[in-house]
Design an enzyme around this catalytic site. Sequence first.
Site: not given
Ligand code: F3S
Length: 286
Positions: A126, A164, A224
């Site tokens: 990411e 994120t 993860s």
């Molecule tokens: Fe997206 Fe948050 Fe899941 S960035 S992939 S909703 S952990």
Amino acid sequence: MALKIEKAAGIGFCFGVKRAIDILEKVARERGGVETLGAVVHNQQVLQRLAEIGIRVAKDVDDIQGNIVAISSHGVSPQLEEELRARHIEIVNTTCPFVHRAQITARRLAESGFFVVVYGDANHPEVTGILGWANNRGIATSNGEFMTRPGHQLPRRIGILSQTTQIPAHFTGFVKNFIDSALTKDSELRIIDTICHDIRLRQAAALKIANRVGLMLVIGGRNSANTSHLVELCSAVTTTYLIETADEIQSSWLQGQSRIGVTAGASTAEQTIDEVLTRLKTMAQI
Ligand code: F3S
């Protein structure tokens, strides 16, 4: 004394993982299979289930065997997308919209003349993808070490955003430290909090339970990022173990416990969570 098992609220696939898997399953059904560029999620059990319906992981661009490939929920750089198009490979884009928001933020900052600092793991797909959206006018770091490198001069205009899945309090600490040590006359700083809302809620729910149990189990992939952050947060307040499946639970962990908490990473399937809860209930009765 009866053992009480508490399941954290809001666990199971996050919005982005569920969306990515739904897209992949649909394409696999329609095309009789599909390849993904790298692991679509960092969870072995989910990857095994996807492999059974014809979803193959290509290690890198050269490993792609067909003419269609899916990009994972972590996203990729525009340069990599360009390379795929140049090879006439059709792209199925499952990038999570929240990751895409971070990508767009990085691009806007770079286009406005800001050097982009991504708070996160520099080796995570990411993060490398987000840096690509900044046209590589940036750096990824989890400790700000680059600020103190001898001879390193920071650009005047800096934009900071986050991977994120980071821990919000750690991002805030990073920004504070950055301001204390790097801001000089005429510096211009933009801070954009790009941490995912699901991750925020998941971490808060896990901590709430961890504070009142003697043992916390975090279910998720060992590779993860968001799962490791749950382990980090829970370990700070109670005994915590990371498990990928119910088979890893050891009966010795349960001895002397009256309350056990369970949480899970964003790419852990509901089925795996149910198996852990069932196993815990069975072990508690022995
Ligand atoms: Fe997206 Fe948050 Fe899941 S960035 S992939 S909703 S952990």
